[in-house]
Design a protein around this motif. Structure first.
Motif: not given
Length: 80
Positions: A20-21, A24, A27-28, A46-47, A50
């Motif tokens: 997951v990290v 994230v 995928n900014q 990513s927000v 997640v």
């Protein structure tokens, strides 16, 4: 045997957290979602992903409990 299960569970959780990290961090790009005419603010992809993961992890067990209780009620009615 319990110790092995705990170690395997801890390692599995660690791998999931690392994935997951990594996701994230990769995928900014900022995007805005639009659904039924409603638009969201610009946020990283990513927000949204997640958030969908967390919502799914909460809804899944709730649905499992709901269907399990319905199945048990149906079986109890048959045995009467």
């Amino acid at each position: 045997m319990r110790g092995i299960k705990r170690v395997v569970a801890a390692l599995t959780m660690l791998v999931v957290v690392l994935l997951v990290v990594g996701f994230v961090l990769e995928n900014q790009q900022s995007v805005s979602l639009s659904f039924f005419g409603l638009s969201s603010a610009q946020m990283p992809i990513s927000v949204f992903v997640v958030l969908a993961l967390v919502v799914g992890m909460m809804i899944g067990p709730l649905l499992g409990v709901l269907f399990r209780t319905r199945r048990h009620r149906g079986l109890a009615a048959v045995h009467l």
